[in-house]
Design a protein around this motif. Structure first.
Motif, short mmCIF file in Angstrom:
data_model
loop_
_atom_site.label_atom_id
_atom_site.label_comp_id
_atom_site.label_asym_id
_atom_site.label_seq_id
_atom_site.Cartn_x
_atom_site.Cartn_y
_atom_site.Cartn_z
N LEU A 35 0.81 -1.20 0.01
CA LEU A 35 0.06 -0.12 -0.13
C LEU A 35 0.90 1.09 0.05
N ARG A 36 0.80 2.05 -0.79
CA ARG A 36 1.53 3.42 -1.18
C ARG A 36 0.55 4.63 -1.27
N HIS A 37 1.36 5.57 -0.39
CA HIS A 37 0.49 6.96 -0.58
C HIS A 37 1.39 7.96 -0.91
N TYR A 38 0.91 8.90 -1.50
CA TYR A 38 1.68 9.89 -2.15
C TYR A 38 0.92 11.47 -2.00
N TRP A 39 1.54 12.33 -1.19
CA TRP A 39 1.05 13.42 -0.63
C TRP A 39 2.38 14.64 -0.67
N LYS A 40 2.04 15.72 -0.53
CA LYS A 40 3.13 16.94 -0.41
C LYS A 40 2.81 17.65 0.73
N ASP A 41 4.09 17.81 1.72
CA ASP A 41 4.23 18.24 2.78
C ASP A 41 5.47 19.29 2.66
N GLU A 42 5.03 20.58 2.43
CA GLU A 42 6.23 21.65 2.44
C GLU A 42 7.06 21.61 3.63
N ARG A 43 6.61 21.17 4.76
CA ARG A 43 7.31 21.08 5.92
C ARG A 43 8.71 20.29 5.84
N ASN A 56 -3.29 6.81 -10.19
CA ASN A 56 -3.38 6.66 -11.76
C ASN A 56 -4.59 6.03 -12.43
N GLY A 57 -5.57 6.09 -11.92
CA GLY A 57 -7.02 5.30 -12.17
C GLY A 57 -6.84 3.75 -12.24
N ASN A 58 -7.24 3.19 -13.02
CA ASN A 58 -7.16 1.57 -13.10
C ASN A 58 -5.91 1.26 -13.05
N GLU A 59 -4.77 1.86 -13.50
CA GLU A 59 -3.49 1.66 -13.43
C GLU A 59 -2.78 1.51 -12.06
N SER A 60 -3.47 2.14 -11.10
CA SER A 60 -2.94 2.23 -9.62
C SER A 60 -3.07 0.88 -9.16
N LEU A 61 -3.81 -0.18 -9.66
CA LEU A 61 -3.91 -1.41 -9.11
C LEU A 61 -3.13 -2.35 -9.99
N LYS A 62 -1.93 -3.04 -9.52
CA LYS A 62 -1.17 -3.78 -10.25
C LYS A 62 -1.43 -5.55 -9.32
N THR A 63 -1.18 -6.33 -9.99
CA THR A 63 -1.03 -7.82 -9.51
C THR A 63 0.09 -8.37 -10.19
N ASP A 64 0.54 -9.58 -9.11
CA ASP A 64 1.51 -10.30 -9.57
C ASP A 64 0.91 -11.35 -10.35
N LYS A 108 -10.65 -10.76 -12.92
CA LYS A 108 -10.13 -9.41 -13.27
C LYS A 108 -9.97 -8.69 -11.98
N PHE A 109 -9.26 -7.81 -12.02
CA PHE A 109 -9.17 -6.64 -10.79
C PHE A 109 -9.55 -5.28 -11.44
N HIS A 110 -10.03 -4.59 -10.70
CA HIS A 110 -10.63 -3.07 -10.94
C HIS A 110 -10.69 -2.23 -9.85
N THR A 111 -10.54 -0.99 -10.01
CA THR A 111 -10.82 0.04 -9.10
C THR A 111 -11.94 0.97 -9.24
N THR A 112 -12.59 1.45 -7.99
CA THR A 112 -13.64 2.30 -8.32
C THR A 112 -13.36 3.33 -6.79
N SER A 113 -14.16 4.38 -6.80
CA SER A 113 -14.15 5.15 -5.61
C SER A 113 -15.42 5.82 -5.68
N ARG A 114 -15.75 6.16 -4.30
CA ARG A 114 -16.92 6.98 -4.25
C ARG A 114 -17.15 7.45 -2.49
N LEU A 115 -18.02 8.41 -2.34
CA LEU A 115 -18.37 8.90 -1.10
C LEU A 115 -19.02 8.01 -0.02
N ALA A 116 -18.60 8.19 0.91
CA ALA A 116 -19.40 7.24 1.99
C ALA A 116 -19.81 8.40 3.35
#
Length: 545
Positions: free
Chosen positions: A185-193, A293-301, A313-321
């Protein structure tokens, strides 16, 4: 013994005040030696002055008056009173000072060369990330900021990108209705500090110890039962900080999460499971969670495989809870579809059930009067089907709806059970038939008057050859047409006078009851049962496959 020349040379090499004092001491010693050897009177005053200077060096509090002669306030020089051994110790002490001073000079020279070499290397690579910094010169300046607050606190929501690499699908449990997955699991963000100056090196990489000192997203797995971060040999956590403040935060996690499975088509089913990620504390106003990267964000061995399932198949979705107490949150979904392998269940369930049904049909070809054989065969097939049904349900959750395998097994069980009932019906009808025949024999036994009356029972469908085989017998009485049962009873009397030859040929069959052992129900069952079961299989596999 050391000579005066050695002292003079050592004094010159020392230099400074120490050298001057040592030179003056050597001069005084030389004058004293001359006086002792009877030197001139002109040299004696100089020797006195030299001794005064030496004594003043070793005895700072001594004072003397100027002039050629010693006064009463200025006592005799201490050096004249020193024994020979004391002078030797003094000389050794001076030599030790000389050696130590030379070592100090050599050390300073070596340190200066090392500093020059280090500065030369530093000029080649001026990347500050490779240079050691003290606590006051830390590149990341972790202690200068409050990392309990999110980046850009009070401003717009901070975007946090996520991508996942699935390492393995460890298990799928139908009983517990869950799955176990190991992923990166990888996270990407920006923290100028966390920004820092750098020219050549693009990033700095840290382990899990820095994670506890800075702000990281609080992502958790929704509907997870168990999860942990691998810690062999150390915590499998990586933190990479770029000069402009961009951060990559990666971890290796194993999670067991719930999967809502539908077993209405089991084992000819396909299951879709989801792993859900969400921020625990920050709503969509503070943290915007998205697939990097959308659906490219999920990779499998490519080597991922399961014993009972085929990963389609594997695929990604997102929504509000939405939560009524806290608000709206961004939620990410990792969806994967699994198709169950049927071959295992064909061998373990479907083929045994079909064989038991076919085995129950064997009783249709067994003599209806072989009661033990047909009963034991029917009971064996029924019990075997019960065992198969129990074994299948033991590995399945106790759902309240009917599964596809239940339909097949219970229909097969019904066929086996009907074969037992079929023989029960045949046996009962045969018993009723024999009872009627016994009553008919008792009714006509006293009205014949013909000697040696014998009885034969023929099926209602007897042929002409059967009737011809009764030639030589006299038909005494026959049952009226309206009273004729399924089996026709014919009372035959054998003539002793005219049929003596046939009497000898049929001697063994006198009093024999000719019975057609195959019942009509058995005949029909031999066709109806297999045909119906084949028709059921055609419908079943066309609907569920």
């Amino acid at each position: 013994m050391f000579s005066e020349a050695n002292l003079v040379s050592n004094g010159q090499s020392l230099g400074g005040d120490e050298g001057k004092a040592l030179g003056e001491a050597a001069g005084s010693l030389s004058n004293a030696s001359r006086r002792g050897r009877g030197g001139s009177a002109a040299a004696r005053p100089a020797g006195r002055h030299a001794r005064i200077r030496v004594d003043s060096m070793f005895k700072p509090g001594a004072t003397c008056t100027a002039g050629r002669h010693w006064s009463a306030e200025c006592p005799a020089p201490i050096s004249s009173k020193m024994p020979y051994f004391t002078k030797l110790l003094l000389l050794i002490f001076c030599l030790v000072l000389l050696v130590e001073s030379r070592k100090h000079r050599r050390r300073r020279w070596t340190t200066h060369l090392d500093v020059q070499r280090a500065s030369h290397i530093f000029k080649k690579n001026r990347d500050l990330t490779k240079a050691w910094k003290g606590k006051t010169e830390q590149l990341l300046r972790v202690d200068e900021h409050d990392f309990t607050m999110r980046p850009a606190f009070g401003g717009p929501a901070i975007p946090v990108g996520v991508d996942v690499q699935v390492e393995s699908l460890d298990s799928i449990s139908e009983v517990d209705m869950d799955f176990t997955m190991t992923l990166y699991l990888r996270h990407y963000w920006k923290d100028e500090r966390l920004s820092f100056p750098s020219t050549n090196n693009k990033s700095m990489t840290f382990d899990g110890r820095l994670v506890k000192k800075i702000w990281v997203p609080d992502v958790f797995f929704v509907h997870s039962k168990r999860s942990f971060i691998h810690d062999t040999t150390t915590d499998n956590i990586m933190l990479r900080v770029f000069p402009d403040g961009h951060v990559l935060y990666s971890m290796r996690v194993t999670v067991t999460a719930m999967c809502n499975m539908d077993f209405s088509h089991f084992p000819l089913d396909s299951q879709t499971c989801s792993l859900e990620l969400e921020s625990y504390a920050y709503t969509d106003e503070d943290l915007m969670l998205y697939w990097k990267n959308g659906n490219e964000s999920l990779k499998t061995d490519e080597k991922i495989s399961l014993s009972q399932f085929l990963i389609q198949k594997f695929h990604t979705t997102s929504r509000l809870a939405f939560y009524s107490s806290t608000g709206w949150y961004n939620r990410l979904y990792i969806n994967f579809t699994l198709r169950r392998h049927i071959f295992f269940f064909l061998l373990q369930t479907y083929f045994p059930a079909s064989l038991m049904v076919m085995l129950s049909w064997v009783s249709f070809w067994i003599d209806r009067r072989a009661v033990p054989a047909r009963v034991s065969l029917g009971i064996t097939t029924v019990l075997t089907m019960s065992t198969i049904i129990t074994g299948v349900n033991a590995s399945m959750p106790r759902v309240s709806y009917i599964k596809a395998v239940d339909i097949y097994l219970w229909v097969s069980f019904v066929f086996v059970f009907l074969s037992v009932l079929e023989y029960a019906a045949v046996n009962y009808l045969t018993t009723v038939q024999e009872r009627k025949e016994r009553k008919l024999r008792e009714r006509f036994s006293c009205s014949c008057g013909i000697p040696h009356s014998k009885t034969m029972m023929l099926d209602g469908n007897y042929s002409e050859s059967d009737a011809n085989s009764l030639a030589g017998y006299t038909r005494n009485q026959m049952v009226p047409e309206e009273e004729k049962p399924e089996k026709m009873v014919v009372h035959l009397a054998m003539s002793n006078e005219s049929n003596s030859s046939r009497k000898r040929g049929l001697k063994g069959h006198v009093g024999l009851r000719i019975i057609q052992n195959t019942h009509a129900i058995d005949k029909y069952s031999r066709l109806i049962f297999p045909g119906t079961y084949i028709f059921f299989n055609l419908i079943y596999w066309s609907v569920f496959s």
